[in-house]
Design an enzyme around this catalytic site. Sequence first.
Site, PDB file in Angstrom:
ATOM      1  N   LYS A  80       0.856  -1.190   0.000  1.00  0.00           N
ATOM      2  CA  LYS A  80       0.000   0.000   0.000  1.00  0.00           C
ATOM      3  C   LYS A  80       0.895   1.244   0.000  1.00  0.00           C
ATOM      4  CE  LYS A  80      -4.027   1.872   2.535  1.00  0.00           C
ATOM      5  NZ  LYS A  80      -4.900   1.698   3.724  1.00  0.00           N
ATOM      6  N   SER A 155      -9.841   1.735   2.575  1.00  0.00           N
ATOM      7  CA  SER A 155      -8.954   2.523   1.749  1.00  0.00           C
ATOM      8  C   SER A 155      -7.922   1.694   0.969  1.00  0.00           C
ATOM      9  CB  SER A 155      -8.201   3.522   2.633  1.00  0.00           C
ATOM     10  OG  SER A 155      -7.360   2.859   3.549  1.00  0.00           O
ATOM     11  N   SER A 179     -10.141  -0.650   6.769  1.00  0.00           N
ATOM     12  CA  SER A 179      -9.515  -0.425   5.462  1.00  0.00           C
ATOM     13  C   SER A 179      -8.812  -1.627   4.857  1.00  0.00           C
ATOM     14  CB  SER A 179      -8.525   0.745   5.546  1.00  0.00           C
ATOM     15  OG  SER A 179      -9.203   1.969   5.488  1.00  0.00           O
TER      16      SER A 179
END
Lengths: 492, 484, 100
Positions: A80, A155, A179
């Site tokens: 990420k 996210s 997330s």
Amino acid sequence: MTPLDRPSAAEVAAAVRSGERSARSFIEESLTQIGRDEATLHCFNEITAEQALARAEEIDAAVAKGEDPGPLAGVPIALKDNLCTRGIATTCSSKILEGWLPPYDATVVQRLHQAGAISVGKTNLDEFAMGSSTENSAFGPSRNPWDTGRVPGGSSGGSAAAVAAGYVPLSLGSDTGGSIRQPAAFCGTVGLKPTYGLVSRFGLIAFASSLDQIGPFANTVADAALMLESIAGHDPRDSTSLPTQPSAYLAALGEGVEGLRVGVISDFLTDADATIEVAVRGAAEALCAGGATVEEVAIPELMNALAAYYLIAPAEASSNLSRYDGVRYGLRVDAPDVAKMNAATRQAGFGPEVKRRIMLGTYVLSAGYYDAYYAQAQRVRTLVAEAFNRAYAQFDVLIGPTTPTVAFPFGAKVDDPLAMYLSDLYTIPSNLAGHPAVSVPFALGEGAMPIGVQLLGPALGESVMLRAAQVVEAAQATGVRGPVAMSEGSAR
Amino acid sequence: MTEIAPGWELTVGLEVHCELQSATKLFCGCANAFGQTPNTNVCPVCLGLPGSLPVLNRTAVEFAMRIGLALNCHVEPSIFHRKNYFYPDMPKDYQVSQYDEPINLDGYIELPSGTRVGIERAHLEEDTGKTSHMGGGGRIHDADYSLVDYNRAGVPLVEIVSRPDITSPEDARAYVSELRSILVATGASDGRMEEGSLRVDANVSVRRSGTTELGTRCEVKNMNSLRSLGRAIEYEAARQIELLEDGGRVVQETRHWNENTGTTSSMRSKEEAFDYRYFPEPDLVSIAPSAEWVTAVREALPPMPSERRGKLLAAVRSASPDVDEHAIADQIVTVVDLGIDALVVAAIAAGADGRLALARGANEAASRPEDARALKVESFVELLHLESSGKLSATQAKSVLAAILESGATPAEAIAKLGFEGVDDAALAVIVDGIIGANPQEWQRFVEGDEKVAQFLLGQVMKQTKGQANGRVVAELLALRKGA
Amino acid sequence: MTAEFTPEEVRYVAALARLALTEEEVASYATQLTSVLGHIDTIRALDLEGVAPTSHAFALENVFREDEVIEGLDRDEVLAQAPAAEDGRFRVPSILGEAP
């Protein structure tokens, strides 16, 4: 070919360690897959093909010399883009950090490197991990490999989609209010949020420091456990890192759930889609069939968690994001004095959701509101943790839906922040308590989209929780084993 | 209560920021060093780079505990908060500081005058970087732009907040001076005000004599010496009194002391509002020192200056019972401040003259404090004996002491090297007679009782002996001849 | 009492947070944040007298590092990331107010 027809991370590592296949061949395969679908899916902010191939050759050379490159030898992974990588742009999908090159690696990045894993790139996210759809990325949203008209969740949407699309068998995300688990549910992958403090946050760009936790996405529970073993464990650079060594999560798998006490959180079923409720009950039955005792349990305190979360997380975020002021790194918009420069830079560099949360967080911490909002939210946090602890006196594992709905179409909630926030309703309580939770794909729901079932455990209860998750996984419906759309090159 | 002006009383509370002398910064392993090339002692943590996290320095915590215990505070379980405000010298745009749960609470300092000043708290926090203002004569308001160096960012500070118990500029200075001595004695700070390792802010208010409610206070910043602290308080008190006497009202604000103009001026910039939005620092855990740790720190504390001053005074008084305590008060403070008290006390215990030992300690030894602390007691005692027995003149003794401090020689070696073997009394008598013969008029006036001319005659003898004659012996010889 | 985010408050908070919001944003944030606060307000009504606040998931204590120097970053690498640097330092436009 669906992702589960590809070799698992464990199989890749075994093949590379034994010399049966080269790490380079796996990386090339991963890059080929990315090359084919990335224009549509946009999972990555940056693809680090050259570095990945160079690292693969190092791993292959090590194997040739008889060395063991580690338990994740040659496994392609994705990170990420809120995890710091030395010399590689780390943007948090924000214009304010565009061009910034971190001078250091996050602890998890170092550990995965030491374990032999090879990063192929940095994945897209909602700006600063604030969002549930990746629609808040400054670089455009990622798409759900199951249906490119729908969001991948957020996210950590890019990391979830990268695994679901078969780019990589493993990726890392971060989970502040869901997330990891919410995009895992939306994309039909396994997504694990570990106990707060089990995985070092050093090098994770903070959203809400007391809630953030890094965790894996994988196609299988076993692969998630394998990755967790490589990243978990005390780190002296993170003061909130727990003084524990990781357990052998992988070895504990397969022991089944005989005698385990499982609680179905009834409060989580009232607002969920009917198909999702059916899935949760199906998963509970699978656990029952495996020898667990299953009961419903009401934990009404958890329903206050969302409101507390939307006070605590923005408050911490408003402070964590102050440093993006145009002085030391990243974007600067010039202005005649430093205060105006700060304000112009932040105005231009942050997107609407980030600004909204900075505003909310600044407001609730400001003089006169602290007690009414922030301190009250912290008290609710206490109640949530106490309610969980009472439940865990009765149950080893809790189960419920990961999300109230399956992945929604783009634009469905983008103008209604409150509706977007509600998609975190079932994931937030574990963050407030600091407990582990995992989402496992179980069935197909509305629009033939995957449904995730969430298993929740007490602090450091990963082993037992993952055992139960694996039993649920073994009972999953056939169509859940990966999206067909992208892999056949025909986006719906 | 003393008045600062007719009909007015002064109330001052002081906030002293003290940089700790740990090897590294508060939350990272960067060197804590003064005067380095800009931005060379920096890392992801103290630059506030995204993703970095603080880890607390154990030594800084122990130094804070030392300071608290030396100030008679309770060491309490404590936590850190974030104090949020934007400023370019602060890399995270928040300062990690202790707020409502500080490590040290509720102590006091006793000033040499006997006045007791309460300490409300002494808490840990991180320092900021340094800004330099370029163009416009280096003043912040006229500068074209500024440059920032983060070497100091994250250096550990203890902020010591006094109660508003101070009622005169003199006491304010005495408080800071005493606090400084205590801080140096703990080993936690070098106490250097000029280098900024000790920084003082004063909360100043005035009220009509006899009233009890405190007046509105102003916080005065930027005093970089004890002298400017006293001046700033005097000026600020006078400003407030004039304002109030003219029917005006004091506005609570922060004011900047300007050393050149000798005035304070408002620092408020119109647009800025400060609302620090304190909340518990999520990246750090609580400090809960065990009782054993607190006890160990307390027991390892060296004696504090007040105790050492008492011991020194007692030693001087026992050797010289008729000593005027008021007259030697400053010498006592100096000797203790410079850490030469152990030497002086030991010399007195070994039989040296009390007043002489103190005077040589407070003057000659004080100019080379490090060497004085390393000086052998025997050497010091021997020197003092030579002086008190008249074998060395005061001038000679001072030179010998300076020489042995500088070179580490024994008194005998220094005396030989300086040629102070002494002029024997017979030779001196011949010289004195020669001086009398050469200056008949002066001698006549001396005989007639003009004491002033004695200095002239003594000077002539000294000139001829190149300063090696013992003044007391010369005086005796002159008296002898006058009487004859 | 229902919390309301007035445009005035939005402007005050934006100044604290150093955001140069447009008038359009001021208006839309006032509406959106009032709606979010409306939901959050449910917890203001809870009687939580005597409940201790939780700031950290787990109550760890006394986590320290030893006072040993670790080499930091290379200055050129650090300043290469800066929007403006001069003479080994970070350059910023003029600062109007003293530090508080």
